[in-house]
Design an enzyme around this catalytic site. Structure first.
Site, PDB file in Angstrom:
ATOM      1  N   ARG A   5      -8.282  -3.553  -5.569  1.00  0.00           N
ATOM      2  CA  ARG A   5      -7.866  -3.511  -4.167  1.00  0.00           C
ATOM      3  C   ARG A   5      -7.457  -4.867  -3.607  1.00  0.00           C
ATOM      4  NH1 ARG A   5     -11.462  -0.147   0.003  1.00  0.00           N
ATOM      5  NH2 ARG A   5     -10.932   1.417  -1.553  1.00  0.00           N
ATOM      6  N   HIS A  51      -1.587   6.301  -5.031  1.00  0.00           N
ATOM      7  CA  HIS A  51      -2.569   5.581  -4.207  1.00  0.00           C
ATOM      8  C   HIS A  51      -3.327   6.560  -3.312  1.00  0.00           C
ATOM      9  CE1 HIS A  51      -4.031   1.650  -2.973  1.00  0.00           C
ATOM     10  NE2 HIS A  51      -3.939   1.999  -1.701  1.00  0.00           N
ATOM     11  N   TYR A  95       9.858   6.837  12.122  1.00  0.00           N
ATOM     12  CA  TYR A  95      11.041   6.277  12.771  1.00  0.00           C
ATOM     13  C   TYR A  95      11.776   5.254  11.906  1.00  0.00           C
ATOM     14  CZ  TYR A  95       8.928   8.271  16.971  1.00  0.00           C
ATOM     15  OH  TYR A  95       8.382   9.128  17.892  1.00  0.00           O
TER      16      TYR A  95
END
Length: 605
Positions: A5, A51, A95
């Site tokens: 990570r 993931h 968006y």
């Protein structure tokens, strides 16, 4: 947390989430040569296949890869609102759109050539790469930050040209010293520019892996028509939010920690940063600038902790080690890539040899096929027969395959060759195709020789590696953005004091004060005058003189000791105030008194 990570790998400079994002985008074809795609679709691909974490975490990581104020070389090209230096967050993923930046192709170019190991994804339904076959030292160029368990990393970004030149120098001379490498890598190079004060901090980090640098924003002074000065901040320190910097300047101006600021405004636009600080009349800009460095985040320190994973093992890296591990990784990638291409080229040449034999014996092969009962029978007869190669023996000898030699102008076909012959179209049996096969075999022979040369010669391998790095440097070619100041400049208290004329007043019983000269205004005949000091009945003013705030004053005592005190350290008073006792300013003994004092005005200190 450490391995999967928070920490980047020294080879490709990526954490697992970034590696998965880039691989998923490349795999899905969201590359620079194609139109951008909705970020939500990209995040969905990454989350569904590789993931298994929240979509917000993936999107935030993707956004950072696209921000040119965070990444020295952005790896993703974003369309839409991807945040700003003010700390504004990006628009929602539904968006915005994105695709891989052109430079990101150099991270994944060799991934299909057997160069890196693949492992099962979280549910075993797909394979993901353990590393990306990065062609440039991404760890040093883009830097990395992460907090794991019991350890953290903070690697600054660097100028691509300098890092690639250092890599080439290391390839030419693996025994190169850290100091010689620093002739190429001048220091960290932040995407937001700024000025690094001194070299000792990052030089220590390049040798030991840990250090600290001081970064300042870039400041210029402009004069207005009304003889007032304005301080212009055009670059801010890395990782500082512009809005927070402006707020901190406004706060110190409001709290009077910095005096003389008349107006503060942000004139930044898409061309760059421009924070304007208008000063009041007769305020010294140099003093205000030093105060900004001291009291706001216009000057910050950046701690370097060059920790990264090497074969899954967290290691603190020096500059030379980081370059060495990357070069070793690239050599391994080039070696594996060359072996892959060599095998593919040999397989192609092998098939071409079979087709050349088929063209020489075409009539006999057609007759054989006619007499065969099925495809398996056809293959068996093609294997068993020894075919004449008198016309094409020179072509077969070009390839020089020891497993399938020409003996007495006879040649035995392999299964692969037999299958290729049976699958060939009749339109390929023309004289033109024979010439093409000959040319293709010649080309295969050249390639095989070049691949064998790379595999057998470390010099040739180094040449291929160096040429690849220089090609990337030409494509990246960027000038240094962060200036490095030679001097280890320290802001002392005096640099924060305005140079101003002061009236120093001393009484007979040992009270002292200073009052700005500007407080006493000139007057004409008939004026009432102004009280210089209020004293006790038995006290009177003994000395009055005008000195600068930075002028030292010498105090001579009855014990024969001379004390020295800068004017700005004497308390400021009003014209009517009594002042402060000298015993509170100087380390005087109980029976010790000051007999006389004088400003020290001769020469430099």
């Amino acid at each position: 947390v450490i391995v999967s990570r928070a920490l980047p790998d020294v080879c490709d400079g990526l954490k697992p989430v970034h590696r998965r994002i880039i691989h998923a985008m490349n795999e899905a074809g969201y590359v620079n040569s194609k139109p951008t795609r909705k970020s939500a679709r990209i995040v969905g691909d990454v989350m569904g296949k590789y993931h298994p974490h929240g979509d917000t975490a993936i999107y935030d990581a993707m956004v950072r890869l696209a921000q040119d104020f965070n990444m020295r070389v952005p790896l993703i090209e974003g369309q839409g609102n991807f945040g700003s230096m003010d700390g504004d967050s990006a628009a929602a993923m539904r968006y915005t759109e994105a695709r891989l930046a052109e430079i990101a192709s150099y991270l994944v170019n060799d991934i299909d050539y057997g160069t890196v190991n693949f492992r099962d994804n979280y549910d075993g339904s797909a394979k993901e790469p353990e590393l990306l076959p990065a062609e440039f030292p991404n760890l040093l160029i883009n830097g990395s930050e992460g907090i794991a368990v019991g350890m953290a990393t903070k690697i600054p970004p660097h100028c691509p040209d300098e890092v690639i030149d250092a890599c080439c120098a290391y390839i030419d001379n693996p025994l190169i010293s850290p100091e010689e490498l620093m002739n190429f890598v001048k220091g960290p190079d932040f995407p937001t520019g700024g000025i690094i004060i001194g070299k000792s901090g990052f030089k220590q980090a390049y040798v030991t892996g840990k250090g600290s640098v001081i970064i300042r924003g870039r400041v210029n002074v402009e004069e207005s028509k009304k003889s007032k000065e304005s301080i212009i901040i055009s670059e801010i320190p890395f990782s500082i939010k512009k809005s927070q910097l402006i707020e901190s300047i406004a706060k110190v101006a409001r709290d009077k920690s910095i005096e003389g600021i008349a107006e503060l405004r942000d004139e930044s636009n898409r061309e760059g940063v421009r924070i304007v600080i208008d000063l009041k009349k007769e305020i010294q800009s140099s003093v205000v600038i030093n105060q900004l460095y001291r009291y706001t985040s216009l000057q910050t320190s950046f701690g370097l902790n060059m920790l990264a994973l090497n074969n899954g093992d967290p290691q603190v890296l020096s500059l030379k080690k980081a370059i060495k591990f990357f070069i070793d990784f690239r050599k391994d990638i080039i070696f594996k890539r060359t072996k892959f291409h060599l095998k593919k080229t040999r397989d192609k040449a092998h098939i071409l040899c079979g087709l050349a034999i088929a063209l020489e014996n075409i009539d006999e092969i057609i007759t054989l096929i006619k007499k065969s009962t099925d495809t398996a029978d056809e293959k068996e007869k093609l294997w068993e027969k020894k075919w004449s190669v008198s016309k094409v023996s020179s072509l077969i000898e070009i390839i020089n395959d020891p497993e399938y030699p020409v003996i007495d102008n006879k040649y035995s076909l392999s299964e692969l060759q037999a299958r290729s012959i049976l699958e060939i179209r009749l339109s390929k049996l023309t004289g033109l195709e024979r010439t093409k096969i000959s040319d293709d075999l010649e080309e295969c022979n050249k390639l095989i020789k070049s691949y064998l040369k790379i595999l057998s010669s470390s010099t040739e391998l180094n040449r291929v590696l160096t040429d690849g790095l220089k090609k990337i440097k030409d494509n990246l070619s960027q000038h240094r953005r962060t200036e490095i100041s030679e001097s280890e400049e320290i802001i002392d208290d005096e640099s924060l004091i305005s140079s101003e004329e002061m009236v120093v007043t001393v009484t007979h019983t040992g009270y002292i004060k200073r009052v700005p000269l500007s407080t006493y205004r000139s007057q004409r005949r008939g004026g009432k005058g102004r009280a210089g000091m209020s004293t006790k009945e038995e006290d009177f003013v003994n000395q009055v003189f005008v000195v600068n705030t930075l002028t030292p004053i010498l105090f001579f005592s009855t014990r024969g000791i001379v004390y020295r005190l800068k004017t700005y350290k004497i308390p400021v008073g009003s014209p009517q105030s009594k002042g402060k006792a000298l015993i509170n300013l100087l380390p005087l003994k109980s029976d010790e008194k000051i007999t006389t004092l004088t400003p020290y005005l001769s020469g430099e200190e």
